[in-house]
Design a protein around this motif. Sequence first.
Motif, PDB file in Angstrom:
ATOM      1  N   ILE A   1      23.590  25.083  33.996  1.00 28.44           N
ATOM      2  CA  ILE A   1      24.141  25.242  32.648  1.00 28.44           C
ATOM      3  C   ILE A   1      25.050  24.052  32.368  1.00 28.44           C
ATOM      4  O   ILE A   1      25.861  23.661  33.214  1.00 28.44           O
ATOM      5  CB  ILE A   1      24.923  26.562  32.506  1.00 28.44           C
ATOM      6  CG1 ILE A   1      23.938  27.728  32.422  1.00 28.44           C
ATOM      7  CG2 ILE A   1      25.824  26.546  31.283  1.00 28.44           C
ATOM      8  CD1 ILE A   1      24.560  29.048  32.084  1.00 28.44           C
ATOM      9  N   ILE A   2      24.841  23.441  31.210  1.00 26.44           N
ATOM     10  CA  ILE A   2      25.754  22.397  30.768  1.00 26.44           C
ATOM     11  C   ILE A   2      26.614  23.024  29.682  1.00 26.44           C
ATOM     12  O   ILE A   2      26.130  23.321  28.599  1.00 26.44           O
ATOM     13  CB  ILE A   2      24.996  21.185  30.206  1.00 26.44           C
ATOM     14  CG1 ILE A   2      23.990  20.680  31.249  1.00 26.44           C
ATOM     15  CG2 ILE A   2      25.960  20.084  29.818  1.00 26.44           C
ATOM     16  CD1 ILE A   2      23.078  19.587  30.737  1.00 26.44           C
ATOM     17  N   ALA A   3      27.859  23.284  30.019  1.00 22.53           N
ATOM     18  CA  ALA A   3      28.753  23.960  29.071  1.00 22.53           C
ATOM     19  C   ALA A   3      29.660  22.915  28.443  1.00 22.53           C
ATOM     20  O   ALA A   3      30.495  22.325  29.122  1.00 22.53           O
ATOM     21  CB  ALA A   3      29.564  25.027  29.786  1.00 22.53           C
ATOM     22  N   ASP A   4      29.462  22.662  27.161  1.00 23.01           N
ATOM     23  CA  ASP A   4      30.221  21.632  26.469  1.00 23.01           C
ATOM     24  C   ASP A   4      31.412  22.274  25.752  1.00 23.01           C
ATOM     25  O   ASP A   4      31.259  22.840  24.679  1.00 23.01           O
ATOM     26  CB  ASP A   4      29.305  20.908  25.476  1.00 23.01           C
ATOM     27  CG  ASP A   4      29.917  19.616  24.976  1.00 23.01           C
ATOM     28  OD1 ASP A   4      31.077  19.353  25.301  1.00 23.01           O
ATOM     29  OD2 ASP A   4      29.222  18.881  24.255  1.00 23.01           O
ATOM     30  N   GLU A   5      32.541  22.203  26.362  1.00 16.06           N
ATOM     31  CA  GLU A   5      33.764  22.817  25.841  1.00 16.06           C
ATOM     32  C   GLU A   5      33.543  24.268  25.436  1.00 16.06           C
ATOM     33  O   GLU A   5      33.586  24.612  24.262  1.00 16.06           O
ATOM     34  CB  GLU A   5      34.309  22.009  24.657  1.00 16.06           C
ATOM     35  CG  GLU A   5      34.674  20.622  25.120  1.00 16.06           C
ATOM     36  CD  GLU A   5      35.542  19.892  24.122  1.00 16.06           C
ATOM     37  OE1 GLU A   5      36.276  20.565  23.398  1.00 16.06           O
ATOM     38  OE2 GLU A   5      35.492  18.675  24.103  1.00 16.06           O
ATOM     39  N   PRO A   6      33.324  25.140  26.403  1.00 15.37           N
ATOM     40  CA  PRO A   6      33.016  26.527  26.079  1.00 15.37           C
ATOM     41  C   PRO A   6      34.226  27.381  25.719  1.00 15.37           C
ATOM     42  O   PRO A   6      34.055  28.437  25.138  1.00 15.37           O
ATOM     43  CB  PRO A   6      32.366  27.053  27.366  1.00 15.37           C
ATOM     44  CG  PRO A   6      32.931  26.207  28.446  1.00 15.37           C
ATOM     45  CD  PRO A   6      33.216  24.873  27.841  1.00 15.37           C
ATOM     46  N   THR A   7      35.437  26.943  26.032  1.00  9.89           N
ATOM     47  CA  THR A   7      36.556  27.880  25.933  1.00  9.89           C
ATOM     48  C   THR A   7      37.527  27.751  24.758  1.00  9.89           C
ATOM     49  O   THR A   7      38.307  28.663  24.552  1.00  9.89           O
ATOM     50  CB  THR A   7      37.394  27.857  27.239  1.00  9.89           C
ATOM     51  OG1 THR A   7      37.779  26.508  27.515  1.00  9.89           O
ATOM     52  CG2 THR A   7      36.606  28.414  28.392  1.00  9.89           C
ATOM     53  N   PRO A   8      37.533  26.693  23.944  1.00 14.16           N
ATOM     54  CA  PRO A   8      38.540  26.660  22.882  1.00 14.16           C
ATOM     55  C   PRO A   8      38.424  27.853  21.945  1.00 14.16           C
ATOM     56  O   PRO A   8      37.319  28.292  21.642  1.00 14.16           O
ATOM     57  CB  PRO A   8      38.252  25.371  22.105  1.00 14.16           C
ATOM     58  CG  PRO A   8      37.307  24.609  22.892  1.00 14.16           C
ATOM     59  CD  PRO A   8      36.707  25.475  23.926  1.00 14.16           C
ATOM     60  N   GLY A   9      39.551  28.378  21.514  1.00 15.09           N
ATOM     61  CA  GLY A   9      39.521  29.524  20.597  1.00 15.09           C
ATOM     62  C   GLY A   9      39.516  30.846  21.329  1.00 15.09           C
ATOM     63  O   GLY A   9      39.813  31.878  20.734  1.00 15.09           O
ATOM     64  N   MET A  10      39.140  30.845  22.610  1.00 21.52           N
ATOM     65  CA  MET A  10      39.180  32.095  23.364  1.00 21.52           C
ATOM     66  C   MET A  10      40.604  32.336  23.853  1.00 21.52           C
ATOM     67  O   MET A  10      41.346  31.392  24.116  1.00 21.52           O
ATOM     68  CB  MET A  10      38.278  31.999  24.600  1.00 21.52           C
ATOM     69  CG  MET A  10      36.812  31.943  24.318  1.00 21.52           C
ATOM     70  SD  MET A  10      35.938  32.154  25.886  1.00 21.52           S
ATOM     71  CE  MET A  10      34.370  31.419  25.500  1.00 21.52           C
ATOM     72  N   SER A  11      40.957  33.621  24.014  1.00 23.54           N
ATOM     73  CA  SER A  11      42.239  33.913  24.632  1.00 23.54           C
ATOM     74  C   SER A  11      42.119  33.595  26.113  1.00 23.54           C
ATOM     75  O   SER A  11      41.021  33.449  26.647  1.00 23.54           O
ATOM     76  CB  SER A  11      42.597  35.379  24.429  1.00 23.54           C
ATOM     77  OG  SER A  11      41.716  36.179  25.171  1.00 23.54           O
ATOM     78  N   ILE A  12      43.241  33.524  26.763  1.00 22.25           N
ATOM     79  CA  ILE A  12      43.243  33.096  28.161  1.00 22.25           C
ATOM     80  C   ILE A  12      42.413  34.040  29.043  1.00 22.25           C
ATOM     81  O   ILE A  12      41.670  33.598  29.917  1.00 22.25           O
ATOM     82  CB  ILE A  12      44.704  32.932  28.657  1.00 22.25           C
ATOM     83  CG1 ILE A  12      44.762  32.365  30.063  1.00 22.25           C
ATOM     84  CG2 ILE A  12      45.489  34.201  28.591  1.00 22.25           C
ATOM     85  CD1 ILE A  12      44.779  30.881  30.073  1.00 22.25           C
ATOM     86  N   GLU A  13      42.469  35.341  28.770  1.00 23.34           N
ATOM     87  CA  GLU A  13      41.709  36.304  29.591  1.00 23.34           C
ATOM     88  C   GLU A  13      40.210  36.081  29.404  1.00 23.34           C
ATOM     89  O   GLU A  13      39.437  36.113  30.361  1.00 23.34           O
ATOM     90  CB  GLU A  13      42.028  37.761  29.211  1.00 23.34           C
ATOM     91  CG  GLU A  13      43.475  38.188  29.420  1.00 23.34           C
ATOM     92  CD  GLU A  13      44.385  37.692  28.314  1.00 23.34           C
ATOM     93  OE1 GLU A  13      43.883  37.512  27.166  1.00 23.34           O
ATOM     94  OE2 GLU A  13      45.576  37.449  28.572  1.00 23.34           O
ATOM     95  N   GLN A  14      39.800  35.873  28.151  1.00 25.99           N
ATOM     96  CA  GLN A  14      38.379  35.665  27.876  1.00 25.99           C
ATOM     97  C   GLN A  14      37.895  34.357  28.484  1.00 25.99           C
ATOM     98  O   GLN A  14      36.805  34.291  29.050  1.00 25.99           O
ATOM     99  CB  GLN A  14      38.139  35.653  26.369  1.00 25.99           C
ATOM    100  CG  GLN A  14      38.400  36.997  25.729  1.00 25.99           C
ATOM    101  CD  GLN A  14      38.681  36.871  24.243  1.00 25.99           C
ATOM    102  OE1 GLN A  14      38.788  35.771  23.711  1.00 25.99           O
ATOM    103  NE2 GLN A  14      38.811  38.000  23.580  1.00 25.99           N
TER     104      GLN A  14
END
Lengths: 200, 309
Positions: free
Chosen positions: B169-182
């Motif tokens: 999997i190539i994940a290109d910045e998957p986490t912005p906007g998510m809360s820290i737990e998510q």
Amino acid sequence: MALEAKNVDFRYGRNQPWILKDQCLKIGKGERLAVFAPSGYGKTTLAMLLAGYLEPINGQVLLDEIPLPKKGACPVQLICQHPEKAVNPRWRLRRVLEESGPLREDLLEALGIQRAWLARFPRELSGGELQRFCVARALTSGGDYLICDEISAMLDGITQAQIWNVVLEEAEKRSLGLIAITHNRRLAGRIASRILDLSV
Amino acid sequence: MEQTRKALLEMRNISVSFRMYGRGLEQTDLRVISDLHLTVYPGEIVAIAGSSGSGKSLLASAILGILPPNAAVRGDLQYKGEALTPERQKWIRGREIALVPQSVAYLDPLMKVGPQTDGYYKPTKKRRMLFERLQLPASVERLYPFQLSGGMARRVLVSTALVTGARLIIADEPTPGMSIEQALEALRMFREMADEGKSVILITHDIDLAVEFADRVAVFYAGTTVETAPASDFKAGPEALRHPYSKALWKALPQNGFEPIPGFQPYAGNLPEGCLFAPRCPYKTEQCEKQVPPMLEIRGGEARCFHGA
């Protein structure tokens, strides 16, 4: 002098759940506020209401006790979360930027916007590069309040620090009221003088 | 030990350039990625950090073969020991290699997110489980993308890749906007995937989160890798890092000083002659301005610096 959301209710359609219910928020000029809430809680919706992109269903958004003006550049400027969705894809970036007023060389310089980018289309720049244009556009138009909706989540650490230093300096100089929406508590600690958690 | 393991994806001397029109019919090649090396082994998460606009997302597109037609890729790109040709890329993407796109605009605006995430093979049960783990309520599957918040759209994008069961999997910045737990849950799912022997390339700016889950970190600057290091070195701090840019990046994080170094990344078409970082580097010498430093082995990692310590 204050920007205020007074008991605001909002939902995106009559059969949809309420996104915001009886929400209040007040910020004075020269104040710096960081807003937290879980994802999907309505942070962006609140930002859009405060900047006049949406109208509350009940309640009011007031600037110095009167509703936001309907004409001219809005005194409450919003920098959006996704820069690629906030610029006209068919306009070259010079036009995007000049929409809010004559180019400010000092801003271009401070934000690291290359002259060559002005002649390009939005799809020819990276997300981080586009976001600098959105910041420049919001700061060029004047206005007394600035809402930053996750503006640095797509930037590397060095660029993030650079851009925030530009925004904070400008906020200081013009005594802007600044609302920063972010998930990064450490970043919030750096930029805000007051923190508001909507979920508590 | 790394030599004995077989690489899943191997990139040597990769360069990407765009053909642009100048005045009239005059054409110029704008090179945006140059001399890039990166190897991904089975069972590992490689985080890619680095400057915005340094070509991280372009690299993802180059691996998948989804660059616009005016782009040209040169160099040696191998997947499972065989050259990754355009035909192979076409077959592999979505099956063996899945992408988490950077922009939420990749979602089809006219399709509800449930069926959209299911895709062609309709693994609905698995998808519902993924949604639940990422704290997306069951009702979300009936919404259209415009009805999602930024963080929700991001979690849907992560599900679209995980549901395929891809080897990489190539994940290109998957986490912005998510809360820290998510964000932690999403990264935990990538880690589980890697522990099953699959691989993840994690492009991110949340270095402090990434190093908790990644095995190695590659640092990009101006279209090339300036350093690859074990993730533990990023946790240890600037003394453990090798390249001056990596050190500066570490120091600019809000928790470590929030101090940017002056200057900007040089841009394609306007690159310095020697080391790409020389114009901003506090340790530069005459050699740095004239010669491009090669990738050197330093303390169990690699860095492209004459003075890497």
